[in-house]
Motif scaffolding. Structure first.
Motif, PDB file in Angstrom:
ATOM      1  N   UNK A 120       2.893   1.725  -5.262  1.00 50.31           N
ATOM      2  CA  UNK A 120       2.043   0.638  -4.491  1.00 50.31           C
ATOM      3  C   UNK A 120       0.994   0.010  -5.776  1.00 50.31           C
ATOM      4  N   UNK A 121       0.816   0.791  -6.771  1.00 49.54           N
ATOM      5  CA  UNK A 121      -0.029   0.063  -7.731  1.00 49.54           C
ATOM      6  C   UNK A 121       0.702  -1.101  -8.481  1.00 49.54           C
ATOM      7  N   UNK A 122       1.982  -0.810  -8.924  1.00 49.83           N
ATOM      8  CA  UNK A 122       2.702  -2.010  -9.134  1.00 49.83           C
ATOM      9  C   UNK A 122       2.951  -2.962  -8.412  1.00 49.83           C
ATOM     10  N   UNK A 123       3.091  -2.935  -7.293  1.00 47.59           N
ATOM     11  CA  UNK A 123       3.255  -4.164  -6.132  1.00 47.59           C
ATOM     12  C   UNK A 123       1.959  -4.500  -6.073  1.00 47.59           C
ATOM     13  N   UNK A 124       0.875  -3.768  -5.955  1.00 47.58           N
ATOM     14  CA  UNK A 124      -0.567  -4.357  -5.612  1.00 47.58           C
ATOM     15  C   UNK A 124      -0.906  -5.488  -6.956  1.00 47.58           C
ATOM     16  N   UNK A 125      -0.719  -4.871  -8.296  1.00 42.97           N
ATOM     17  CA  UNK A 125      -1.279  -5.598  -9.484  1.00 42.97           C
ATOM     18  C   UNK A 125      -0.345  -6.689  -9.377  1.00 42.97           C
ATOM     19  N   UNK A 126       1.113  -6.625  -9.219  1.00 44.98           N
ATOM     20  CA  UNK A 126       2.032  -7.802  -9.188  1.00 44.98           C
ATOM     21  C   UNK A 126       1.631  -8.947  -8.426  1.00 44.98           C
TER      22      UNK A 126
ATOM     23  N   UNK B 281       0.794  -1.327   0.044  1.00 48.57           N
ATOM     24  CA  UNK B 281      -0.166  -0.224   0.075  1.00 48.57           C
ATOM     25  C   UNK B 281       0.771   1.361  -0.089  1.00 48.57           C
ATOM     26  N   UNK B 282       2.208   1.271   0.271  1.00 51.46           N
ATOM     27  CA  UNK B 282       2.920   2.298   0.350  1.00 51.46           C
ATOM     28  C   UNK B 282       4.028   2.702  -0.694  1.00 51.46           C
ATOM     29  N   UNK B 283       4.335   1.455  -1.604  1.00 48.03           N
ATOM     30  CA  UNK B 283       5.453   1.493  -2.524  1.00 48.03           C
ATOM     31  C   UNK B 283       6.825   1.071  -1.907  1.00 48.03           C
TER      32      UNK B 283
END
Length: 192
Positions: A174-180, A152-154
């Protein structure tokens, strides 16, 4: 004196125009990756591989510059054990002297495993005063728990070159991590 200034100006124009020509040729040879309208995560899986590969959102920075880089997360899921390995992959293009990236540390100053993938000269033709164009591909292994904690924070890492001052900080959103992580979890659930 006037002739010296004129000759200097002509020399500058010739060097700059040949450098621009070489740069345009460099761009023609390698091409810039198109920016996707919808950031995507791709799953690559086939029966011949022990692991599925999940390639994350591709981020490109510095396209208006002579130096640019792209980076993305990629993950491997072992189809038998479901163990997951994550890597932050960086593709760096730059002009000038070699940088020789060789280590990486996390945002909390812990060393991460550095993976050197490729170093190459793209072109030196007509590069004039500014030297050759180089490409370095490298990565950092990031453990699964760390990505989950930063969902949630990158998460940021700093790559270090052989030379002091030549560093590259990559901030994974955080979007990259969440989608991954969503893609990894979806793959594991669907495979079981």
């Amino acid at each position: 004196m006037k002739n010296t200034l004129i000759m200097g100006a002509i020399f500058y124009v010739v060097v700059m125009s040949s450098s621009c020509t070489a740069y345009l040729e460099h761009i023609r040879q390698i091409g810039h990756p198109p920016k996707p309208e919808q950031p995507m995560v791709q799953i690559k899986d086939d029966q011949f591989e022990r692991s599925a590969t999940i390639v994350g959102i591709d981020v490109v920075t510095g396209l208006n510059d002579e130096n640019y880089h792209r980076y993305f997360l990629r993950s491997w899921v072992d189809k038998q054990t479901f163990a997951v390995t994550h890597q932050l992959y960086v593709n760096l293009h730059y002009r000038g002297d070699w940088k020789f990236f060789r280590s990486v540390s996390s945002q909390d100053a812990k060393p991460l495993k550095f993976i050197r993938v490729r170093r190459d000269v793209i072109t030196c033709r007509e590069s004039g005063y500014y030297g050759c164009w180089h490409v370095e591909d490298f990565g950092a292994i990031i453990d699964h728990r760390t990505l989950q904690e930063h969902r949630d924070v990158g998460y940021s890492v700093k790559f270090h070159s052989r030379f002091a001052g030549d560093e590259l900080i990559i901030a994974v959103s955080s979007e990259q991590i969440q989608r991954q992580l969503d893609a990894v979890e979806s793959y594991v659930k669907g495979y079981r």
